[in-house]
Write a protein that holds these residues in place. Sequence first.
Motif, PDB file in Angstrom:
ATOM      1  N   THR A 190      51.371 -68.621   3.633  1.00  0.00           N
ATOM      2  CA  THR A 190      52.020 -67.387   3.174  1.00  0.00           C
ATOM      3  C   THR A 190      51.921 -67.149   1.679  1.00  0.00           C
ATOM      4  OG1 THR A 190      54.136 -68.519   2.954  1.00  0.00           O
ATOM      5  CG2 THR A 190      53.697 -67.391   5.047  1.00  0.00           C
TER       6      THR A 190
ATOM      7  N   THR B 187      55.213 -56.282  -2.164  1.00  0.00           N
ATOM      8  CA  THR B 187      55.324 -56.244  -0.708  1.00  0.00           C
ATOM      9  C   THR B 187      56.433 -57.166  -0.206  1.00  0.00           C
ATOM     10  OG1 THR B 187      54.151 -56.438   1.385  1.00  0.00           O
ATOM     11  CG2 THR B 187      53.556 -58.040  -0.324  1.00  0.00           C
ATOM     12  N   ARG B 188      57.120 -56.714   0.817  1.00  0.00           N
ATOM     13  CA  ARG B 188      58.090 -57.557   1.509  1.00  0.00           C
ATOM     14  C   ARG B 188      57.522 -57.993   2.847  1.00  0.00           C
ATOM     15  NH1 ARG B 188      64.178 -55.863   0.840  1.00  0.00           N
ATOM     16  NH2 ARG B 188      64.322 -57.984   1.565  1.00  0.00           N
ATOM     17  N   ASP B 189      56.287 -57.574   3.107  1.00  0.00           N
ATOM     18  CA  ASP B 189      55.598 -58.001   4.321  1.00  0.00           C
ATOM     19  C   ASP B 189      55.031 -59.391   4.083  1.00  0.00           C
ATOM     20  OD1 ASP B 189      56.108 -55.542   5.526  1.00  0.00           O
ATOM     21  OD2 ASP B 189      54.240 -54.680   4.754  1.00  0.00           O
ATOM     22  N   ARG B 190      55.289 -60.265   5.004  1.00  0.00           N
ATOM     23  CA  ARG B 190      54.827 -61.642   4.879  1.00  0.00           C
ATOM     24  C   ARG B 190      53.309 -61.690   5.054  1.00  0.00           C
ATOM     25  NH1 ARG B 190      57.035 -66.643   8.514  1.00  0.00           N
ATOM     26  NH2 ARG B 190      55.816 -68.219   7.464  1.00  0.00           N
TER      27      ARG B 190
END
Length: 145
Positions: free
Chosen positions: A69, A115-118
Amino acid sequence: MRLPAGQDSTAALRPGLAGYLRAVAVAVGVPSDGTSYEISDTATAYLALARRWPRRPGHDLMLEWGERTGWALAVETAPAETAEVLAYLGGGDVVPPPEEVARFVTAVIAGAEFTRDRPAFDHHDRHALAGRLAHYAARSRLRIL
């Protein structure tokens, strides 16, 4: 740098990851005792930040890294709860330069949008990762979980 065939990638990853974490810690101003890492089925790292996020001033910030990640800046919550991720660095590189990680932390704290999307780094090749981290190995004086 590519590791020799047959070399244990987990053992080879340890000194490079420790050194990389140390370099990132120096870049963001975290002492060694505020860092830790673990290498098991996945490699992860943690830095406890002394800085606070203005929207949650009563909570500590932490910087987390995972081989799948990359870097995430998060607000620590109660021990039994999952940390609240504020942003992921993203950008396509699971091992960005330490100075880039430091700029990311400063920018998020200042209110920049990330971004807060992994992200998902799908190149799960420990030998390649260990090779990329090898030049950080000299800085590997960190505690192992």
